[in-house]
Design a protein around this motif. Sequence first.
Motif, PDB file in Angstrom:
ATOM      1  N   VAL A   5      -1.220 -15.883   1.209  1.00 23.70           N
ATOM      2  CA  VAL A   5      -2.618 -15.423   1.188  1.00 23.70           C
ATOM      3  C   VAL A   5      -3.017 -14.961   2.592  1.00 23.70           C
ATOM      4  CG1 VAL A   5      -4.999 -16.029   0.653  1.00 23.70           C
ATOM      5  CG2 VAL A   5      -3.167 -16.983  -0.713  1.00 23.70           C
ATOM      6  N   ASP A   6      -2.615 -15.721   3.603  1.00 17.56           N
ATOM      7  CA  ASP A   6      -2.910 -15.296   4.985  1.00 17.56           C
ATOM      8  C   ASP A   6      -2.252 -13.948   5.282  1.00 17.56           C
ATOM      9  OD1 ASP A   6      -4.496 -17.458   5.651  1.00 17.56           O
ATOM     10  OD2 ASP A   6      -2.820 -18.667   6.381  1.00 17.56           O
ATOM     11  N   LEU A   7      -1.024 -13.781   4.796  1.00 19.52           N
ATOM     12  CA  LEU A   7      -0.304 -12.529   5.035  1.00 19.52           C
ATOM     13  C   LEU A   7      -1.044 -11.357   4.384  1.00 19.52           C
ATOM     14  CD1 LEU A   7       2.357 -11.253   6.105  1.00 19.52           C
ATOM     15  CD2 LEU A   7       3.366 -11.731   3.864  1.00 19.52           C
ATOM     16  N   LEU A   8      -1.442 -11.528   3.145  1.00 23.12           N
ATOM     17  CA  LEU A   8      -2.182 -10.460   2.466  1.00 23.12           C
ATOM     18  C   LEU A   8      -3.470 -10.146   3.233  1.00 23.12           C
ATOM     19  CD1 LEU A   8      -2.305  -8.669  -0.175  1.00 23.12           C
ATOM     20  CD2 LEU A   8      -3.919 -10.391  -1.016  1.00 23.12           C
ATOM     21  N   ALA A   9      -4.158 -11.208   3.650  1.00 21.77           N
ATOM     22  CA  ALA A   9      -5.427 -11.006   4.365  1.00 21.77           C
ATOM     23  C   ALA A   9      -5.208 -10.237   5.664  1.00 21.77           C
ATOM     24  CB  ALA A   9      -6.071 -12.365   4.651  1.00 21.77           C
ATOM     25  N   SER A  10      -4.044 -10.433   6.312  1.00 19.38           N
ATOM     26  CA  SER A  10      -3.797  -9.747   7.591  1.00 19.38           C
ATOM     27  C   SER A  10      -3.654  -8.236   7.390  1.00 19.38           C
ATOM     28  CB  SER A  10      -2.550 -10.326   8.270  1.00 19.38           C
ATOM     29  OG  SER A  10      -1.382  -9.954   7.557  1.00 19.38           O
ATOM     30  N   PHE A  11      -3.253  -7.811   6.198  1.00 14.60           N
ATOM     31  CA  PHE A  11      -3.146  -6.372   5.912  1.00 14.60           C
ATOM     32  C   PHE A  11      -4.476  -5.790   5.422  1.00 14.60           C
ATOM     33  CE2 PHE A  11       1.335  -7.517   5.775  1.00 14.60           C
ATOM     34  CZ  PHE A  11       1.966  -6.390   6.275  1.00 14.60           C
ATOM     35  N   TYR A  12      -5.338  -6.650   4.903  1.00 18.80           N
ATOM     36  CA  TYR A  12      -6.580  -6.164   4.276  1.00 18.80           C
ATOM     37  C   TYR A  12      -7.794  -6.877   4.874  1.00 18.80           C
ATOM     38  CZ  TYR A  12      -3.791  -3.688   0.777  1.00 18.80           C
ATOM     39  OH  TYR A  12      -2.918  -2.817   0.150  1.00 18.80           O
ATOM     40  N   GLU A  13      -7.887  -6.867   6.201  1.00 20.64           N
ATOM     41  CA  GLU A  13      -8.977  -7.610   6.855  1.00 20.64           C
ATOM     42  C   GLU A  13     -10.355  -7.076   6.479  1.00 20.64           C
ATOM     43  OE1 GLU A  13      -8.270  -7.855  11.034  1.00 20.64           O
ATOM     44  OE2 GLU A  13      -6.993  -9.626  10.773  1.00 20.64           O
ATOM     45  N   ASP A  14     -10.416  -5.791   6.126  1.00 24.17           N
ATOM     46  CA  ASP A  14     -11.722  -5.230   5.745  1.00 24.17           C
ATOM     47  C   ASP A  14     -12.299  -5.926   4.512  1.00 24.17           C
ATOM     48  OD1 ASP A  14      -9.388  -4.004   4.744  1.00 24.17           O
ATOM     49  OD2 ASP A  14     -10.511  -2.303   3.952  1.00 24.17           O
ATOM     50  N   TYR A  15     -11.450  -6.595   3.736  1.00 21.22           N
ATOM     51  CA  TYR A  15     -11.957  -7.285   2.541  1.00 21.22           C
ATOM     52  C   TYR A  15     -12.658  -8.599   2.871  1.00 21.22           C
ATOM     53  CZ  TYR A  15     -10.474  -3.820  -0.783  1.00 21.22           C
ATOM     54  OH  TYR A  15     -10.388  -2.646  -1.501  1.00 21.22           O
ATOM     55  N   PHE A  16     -12.679  -8.969   4.137  1.00 18.73           N
ATOM     56  CA  PHE A  16     -13.563 -10.078   4.548  1.00 18.73           C
ATOM     57  C   PHE A  16     -15.010  -9.597   4.637  1.00 18.73           C
ATOM     58  CE2 PHE A  16      -9.586 -11.956   6.230  1.00 18.73           C
ATOM     59  CZ  PHE A  16      -9.691 -13.216   5.667  1.00 18.73           C
ATOM     60  N   ARG A  61      -0.851  -0.967   1.504  1.00 21.76           N
ATOM     61  CA  ARG A  61      -0.635  -1.112   2.951  1.00 21.76           C
ATOM     62  C   ARG A  61       0.574  -1.981   3.301  1.00 21.76           C
ATOM     63  NH1 ARG A  61      -6.871  -2.717   4.523  1.00 21.76           N
ATOM     64  NH2 ARG A  61      -7.852  -1.304   3.020  1.00 21.76           N
ATOM     65  N   LEU A  62       1.156  -2.652   2.320  1.00 19.08           N
ATOM     66  CA  LEU A  62       2.253  -3.574   2.630  1.00 19.08           C
ATOM     67  C   LEU A  62       3.549  -2.794   2.842  1.00 19.08           C
ATOM     68  CD1 LEU A  62       1.560  -6.286  -0.121  1.00 19.08           C
ATOM     69  CD2 LEU A  62       0.643  -6.156   2.197  1.00 19.08           C
ATOM     70  N   ASP A  63       4.320  -3.169   3.868  1.00 19.15           N
ATOM     71  CA  ASP A  63       5.628  -2.542   4.060  1.00 19.15           C
ATOM     72  C   ASP A  63       6.600  -3.093   3.008  1.00 19.15           C
ATOM     73  OD1 ASP A  63       6.886  -5.028   5.129  1.00 19.15           O
ATOM     74  OD2 ASP A  63       5.353  -4.731   6.673  1.00 19.15           O
ATOM     75  N   GLN A  64       7.771  -2.478   2.904  1.00 15.68           N
ATOM     76  CA  GLN A  64       8.701  -2.846   1.830  1.00 15.68           C
ATOM     77  C   GLN A  64       9.181  -4.292   1.965  1.00 15.68           C
ATOM     78  OE1 GLN A  64       9.104  -0.785  -0.811  1.00 15.68           O
ATOM     79  NE2 GLN A  64       9.999  -2.625  -1.733  1.00 15.68           N
ATOM     80  N   ALA A  65       9.432  -4.726   3.204  1.00 18.55           N
ATOM     81  CA  ALA A  65       9.940  -6.100   3.393  1.00 18.55           C
ATOM     82  C   ALA A  65       8.890  -7.114   2.921  1.00 18.55           C
ATOM     83  CB  ALA A  65      10.293  -6.322   4.859  1.00 18.55           C
ATOM     84  N   THR A  66       7.617  -6.851   3.236  1.00 20.86           N
ATOM     85  CA  THR A  66       6.549  -7.760   2.813  1.00 20.86           C
ATOM     86  C   THR A  66       6.418  -7.739   1.291  1.00 20.86           C
ATOM     87  OG1 THR A  66       5.399  -7.326   4.878  1.00 20.86           O
ATOM     88  CG2 THR A  66       4.098  -8.318   3.125  1.00 20.86           C
ATOM     89  N   THR A  67       6.478  -6.530   0.725  1.00 24.46           N
ATOM     90  CA  THR A  67       6.396  -6.419  -0.742  1.00 24.46           C
ATOM     91  C   THR A  67       7.519  -7.200  -1.409  1.00 24.46           C
ATOM     92  OG1 THR A  67       5.371  -4.251  -0.551  1.00 24.46           O
ATOM     93  CG2 THR A  67       6.371  -4.769  -2.667  1.00 24.46           C
ATOM     94  N   ASP A  68       8.733  -7.063  -0.877  1.00 21.04           N
ATOM     95  CA  ASP A  68       9.881  -7.764  -1.479  1.00 21.04           C
ATOM     96  C   ASP A  68       9.700  -9.281  -1.389  1.00 21.04           C
ATOM     97  OD1 ASP A  68      10.930  -5.307  -2.008  1.00 21.04           O
ATOM     98  OD2 ASP A  68      12.406  -5.343  -0.374  1.00 21.04           O
ATOM     99  N   ALA A  69       9.194  -9.737  -0.238  1.00 23.45           N
ATOM    100  CA  ALA A  69       9.013 -11.188  -0.062  1.00 23.45           C
ATOM    101  C   ALA A  69       7.956 -11.706  -1.027  1.00 23.45           C
ATOM    102  CB  ALA A  69       8.617 -11.485   1.383  1.00 23.45           C
ATOM    103  N   LEU A  70       6.856 -10.967  -1.174  1.00 25.71           N
ATOM    104  CA  LEU A  70       5.790 -11.411  -2.079  1.00 25.71           C
ATOM    105  C   LEU A  70       6.251 -11.338  -3.532  1.00 25.71           C
ATOM    106  CD1 LEU A  70       2.627  -9.848  -0.377  1.00 25.71           C
ATOM    107  CD2 LEU A  70       3.231 -12.268  -0.527  1.00 25.71           C
ATOM    108  N   MET A  71       7.077 -10.332  -3.842  1.00 26.54           N
ATOM    109  CA  MET A  71       7.573 -10.226  -5.225  1.00 26.54           C
ATOM    110  C   MET A  71       8.487 -11.408  -5.558  1.00 26.54           C
ATOM    111  SD  MET A  71       7.558  -8.942  -8.155  1.00 26.54           S
ATOM    112  CE  MET A  71       6.279  -7.753  -7.742  1.00 26.54           C
ATOM    113  N   ALA A  72       9.285 -11.836  -4.583  1.00 31.02           N
ATOM    114  CA  ALA A  72      10.149 -13.005  -4.826  1.00 31.02           C
ATOM    115  C   ALA A  72       9.280 -14.224  -5.148  1.00 31.02           C
ATOM    116  CB  ALA A  72      11.022 -13.269  -3.607  1.00 31.02           C
ATOM    117  N   ASN A  73       8.161 -14.355  -4.449  1.00 28.39           N
ATOM    118  CA  ASN A  73       7.288 -15.504  -4.707  1.00 28.39           C
ATOM    119  C   ASN A  73       6.474 -15.324  -5.988  1.00 28.39           C
ATOM    120  OD1 ASN A  73       8.283 -16.782  -2.519  1.00 28.39           O
ATOM    121  ND2 ASN A  73       6.640 -16.135  -1.130  1.00 28.39           N
ATOM    122  N   TYR A  74       6.209 -14.075  -6.349  1.00 29.91           N
ATOM    123  CA  TYR A  74       5.566 -13.795  -7.646  1.00 29.91           C
ATOM    124  C   TYR A  74       6.437 -14.386  -8.762  1.00 29.91           C
ATOM    125  CZ  TYR A  74       3.931 -10.642 -11.488  1.00 29.91           C
ATOM    126  OH  TYR A  74       3.467 -10.105 -12.669  1.00 29.91           O
TER     127      TYR A  74
END
Length: 479
Positions: A214-225, A138-151
């Motif tokens: 973590v908050d960002l990931l949760a905002s894309f996957y709220e059903d996992y709450f 569900r993550l857009d490319q910009a979000t994926t790139d930002a998270l990969m940089a932090n990975y």
Amino acid sequence: MKVTASFDPVSRIEGHLSIDVAFDTINGMQQVVEVHASGMLFRGFENLLIGRDPRDAQHITQRICGICPVAHGMAAVKALDAASDAAVPNNARILRNLVHAANFIESHILHFYLLTLPDFMAGPAMPPWQVDWSVDRRLDQATTDALMANYLKAIEMRRKAHEMGALFGGRLPHPPAYIPGGFTANPRPERVDSFGAYLDELLDFIQAHYLPDVDLLASFYEDYFALGRGYGNLLSFGVFDLDAAGDHKLLAGGHVPADATTALPLDTGAVTEHVTHSWFQNKTDGLHPAKGQTQPLDPGSKDYAYSWLKAPRYTEAPYEAGPLARMWVNGDYTQGVSVMDRHLSRAREAHKIALAAVDWLGELIPDGPVYEAPTIPTEASSQGLTEAPRGALGHWLDIVDGKIAHYQVITPTTWNVSPRDHKGLLGPLEEALLGIPVMDVDQPVEVMRVIHSFDPCLDCAAHVINPKEGGRILRVGGR
Ligand code: NFE
């Protein structure tokens, strides 16, 4: 139609875990309807301690795991301190906490970026990343790139957390500095300054990246709450002593039964371990760990057994251990019990511990005493309770004739990934997996997300694969 699948071994965890599931469609929804979690390795560390000098325990039990060795060192020296009525100098208490904190911070950063994120986003199309299951991205490319940089940054940060802990611990993993009666390293001023510089950098990373990511990931996957709750029973032994007696802790012990809203005191006498479904002799069923036995059986010789893990129970009920349990028990996180709540509470705990470590560093007395030689008794029984990054950890010790006569360890993953018990009650992870909706039975990433939220560690040892007739073999990356 019912489909069975085997995750064996489960990747991106420590050690060897096999999860067998069955999917079926109920009320129009394809979901997990059966689950068996099997610990696929036998360690037997308890048995190889018998007959040894009690002071060997902290060195040997740390080898149970390279991910949480500090917690084992801490539990072992706590048991030895208690056995010998040791007076641990304040500096040593703080140094023990600081190295333990370094290991928590390292472990939590590792878990979110390297072990969890790949369940939610694709890595770059280059080695070492493999082509992965591609469902429910569900993550857009910009979000994926930002998270990969932090990975990538997280790899550097966990190395720095290890370097930080090694300043006082002597090295990481397996720091030799934990000894009954204190600690081997002196808090020399230049080491204190260096530890502080590492800590500032880690705190910056946690605040600027880990928490918001973590908050960002949760905002894309709220059903996992709403997914992966399990029983909702939570337990903590407590960790990071703030005084010599350990009466006050940064994260106190306690338990929260599913029907309670606040924590209740813990009675460690109510812990038992069950082996009805484990490859251990039945006569050892239901024992308190102070009396527990490690008597393995040939895996083929016991009907209904499917795991090398025993089933620890508290007041005869399955309990979840881990950061979520600790944060609930302490009122720091009471939002819910789910996949996403486990990730959020883990990140917030890393932050809480890093902030506390800044204060502890300031409480050290440079070149002050770190050790008071204890007299290890020739006869004693004691316990060492603490928390590892993944949850409640206990060591139980008997000394007879100056040697270890009995030793038992219950690790967090034994709580979380236990098999069924004598009543047929599923382990916490097994229960959390039941009913999980699955879009594509050939790419059941939803199952992996639930498993990883517990951050299992089965530790490193020989591993057995038994392909089951008619089972489905799931492959990732064409391997
Ligand atoms: Ni091997 Fe560990 C932690 C302990 S999990 S990582 O944290 O003890 O069982």
